[in-house]
Enzyme design. Structure first.
Site, PDB file in Angstrom:
ATOM      1  N   GLY A 184      44.923 -40.017  22.753  1.00 57.05           N
ATOM      2  CA  GLY A 184      43.642 -39.563  23.318  1.00 57.05           C
ATOM      3  C   GLY A 184      42.589 -39.220  22.276  1.00 57.05           C
ATOM      4  O   GLY A 184      41.544 -38.660  22.592  1.00 57.05           O
ATOM      5  N   LYS A 202      23.635 -40.544  15.633  1.00 55.07           N
ATOM      6  CA  LYS A 202      23.534 -39.142  15.196  1.00 55.07           C
ATOM      7  C   LYS A 202      22.722 -39.007  13.903  1.00 55.07           C
ATOM      8  O   LYS A 202      21.906 -38.095  13.775  1.00 55.07           O
ATOM      9  CB  LYS A 202      24.945 -38.569  15.012  1.00 55.07           C
TER      10      LYS A 202
HETATM   11  N1  HSE Z   1      33.076 -39.923  20.010  1.00 50.55           N
HETATM   12  C1  HSE Z   1      32.570 -38.870  19.180  1.00 50.55           C
HETATM   13  C2  HSE Z   1      33.469 -38.683  17.980  1.00 50.55           C
HETATM   14  C3  HSE Z   1      32.480 -37.546  19.870  1.00 50.55           C
HETATM   15  O1  HSE Z   1      34.526 -39.305  17.868  1.00 50.55           O
HETATM   16  O2  HSE Z   1      33.109 -37.876  17.137  1.00 50.55           O
HETATM   17  C4  HSE Z   1      31.236 -37.345  20.641  1.00 50.55           C
HETATM   18  O3  HSE Z   1      30.094 -37.472  19.871  1.00 50.55           O
END
Ligand code: HSE
Length: 430
Positions: A184, A202
């Site tokens: 997960g 980001k």
């Molecule tokens: N999928 C992102 C990560 C988490 O693995 O950091 C949510 O931004």
């Protein structure tokens, strides 16, 4: 005083937010001003681990963003649509927005902030970058006196988890990805994370705050971690580095004061660098500027609790300002309109690591050195490490060089007599 919240989404993040809002004791007193009035979900009959006040679940998300009693819409649906349209409708209805949706903000920030400024509402996004780590508000407020020149982040927990395990277990990417999916830690379709797209969203958002301008996402150079191998991780370690997926935004004074480079790629990070010790699913953001020097933010980048912590912080900020009416507080709004100039990756200065396989013949290393020299690439080290499938394995680390010049040299080297192939080229953090 009570402000009403419409919560769009009750998955991991939405559930975490609801839990905090429904249990405000011993948290910030302003939380008592906030109540959940409606929660939009796909299926109201789905069993859920939290108990909500009766009658607030609905599948009509459009009705929530248009409801006259709702003051703040919390969007934690994820994905581009209907999230973007619901945010825009809510703004048009005069509602403040708190969102965790980096994909929407990175792509449609221009449209959303223009609409929000016109409507006099706030759009808050602390949870969109680095989950529970407070980095958006500190950048907007506490670090405002700094001229930031570099922002370096580990912004994706999935890739950091995979790379950390590859490092610790000397394992290959495919098997560790499969195990991460089973546990997960990685999605069934992992491409958004492992191809660097999530980190690109980001860093585009952080760069926009750090450098006070909008960023076009398609100008963010993005490479993921599919090509990182156990062999390269082992060689990197021998040379004193660890491989991390870094998201970097940098203002290069030599290229001109307004030129940025914004990029995501696997990178060799020196073992004594502050980001080298950020392991597993953790995120970190290292900011460098003047007069502060360096500051690093570190913590959990995802998950119900950390993301809820960030969403609720935004709600508290809005609740504190709502009694003043629509004021567009300058520390919470986004006022810049222009787009930053982003340099193409060929203009960016980097150090490089390359692994080559070549015939073990006299003169091959000499020819390599000459070719690099002809293109102005200065070598820090060039070592023949061993022999693999009757070919010599050669590892090169360069000093800083413009990427375009390094690529020209590599193109020529690829065709040199005696060079078989070049399995890996990675950047090295300066
Ligand atoms: N999928 C992102 C990560 C988490 O693995 O950091 C949510 O931004």
């Amino acid at each position: 005083m009570t402000y009403k919240i419409g919560l769009l989404g009750l998955g991991t993040v939405g559930g975490g937010v609801a839990q905090v809002l429904l249990d405000s004791e011993k948290r910030h007193p302003l939380l008592r001003w906030l109540s959940i009035a409606a929660v939009g979900v796909k299926d109201v009959s789905k069993p859920r681990p939290i108990t909500l006040p009766a009658g607030i679940l609905t599948t009509d998300l459009e009705a929530i963003v248009r409801h006259p009693d709702i003051d703040i819409v919390v969007e934690v649906l994820g994905g581009l649509e209907p999230a973007r349209s619901l945010i825009l409708t809510a703004i048009a209805q005069g509602k403040h927005i708190v969102t965790a949706n980096k994909a929407v903000i990175a792509r449609y920030g221009n449209e959303i902030f223009t609409a929000a400024n016109a409507a006099g509402v706030y759009v808050m996004l602390e949870a969109a970058v680095a989950g529970g780590i407070p980095v958006i508000q500190p950048m907007k407020q506490s670090l405002g006196g700094n001229r930031i020149h570099t922002l370096t982040g580990i912004l994706n927990g999935t890739t950091n988890y995979i790379l950390t395990r590859m490092q610790q277990e000397k394992g290959e990417f495919d098997s560790i990805l499969a195990d991460a999916q089973r546990l997960g830690y990685a999605e069934a379709d992992p491409s958004t994370d492992i191809d660097g797209l999530d980190a690109a969203d980001k860093i585009a958002i952080l760069a926009s705050l750090a450098f006070n301008g909008r960023i076009k996402l398609d100008q963010v150079h993005c490479e993921g971690i599919r090509g990182v191998t156990a062999v390269d991780i082992a060689y990197a370690e021998k040379l004193g580095f660890v491989i991390k997926l870094l998201a970097i935004a940098h203002r290069d004074a030599h290229r001109g004061s307004d030129s940025l480079d914004v990029r995501v790629h696997p990178t060799l990070v020196p073992l004594d660098h502050p980001l080298a010790g950020v392991n597993g699913v953790y995120n970190a953001v290292l900011l460098e500027g003047e007069p502060l020097g360096q500051v690093m933010f570190y913590g959990p980048g995802a998950g119900a609790g950390p993301t809820a912590s960030a969403v609720v912080a935004d709600l508290i900020n809005i609740a504190a300002l709502l009694p003043m009416g629509k004021v567009n507080h300058p520390l919470l709004t986004c006022s810049h309109r222009h787009y930053c100039t982003i340099a193409p990756i060929t203009q960016v200065m980097s150090r490089f690591y390359a692994r080559l396989l070549a015939q073990d013949h006299p003169g091959v290393l000499g020819k390599l050195g000459t070719c690099f020299g002809n293109h102005g690439v200065s070598l820090e080290s060039l070592v023949q490490i061993g022999v693999k499938e009757n070919l010599a394995e050669i590892v090169v680390v360069t000093h800083q060089v413009r990427e375009g010049e390094f690529r020209q040299a590599m193109k020529e080297i690829e065709h040199l007599h005696g060079v078989d192939h070049i399995p890996t080229v990675l950047r090295v953090l300066a």
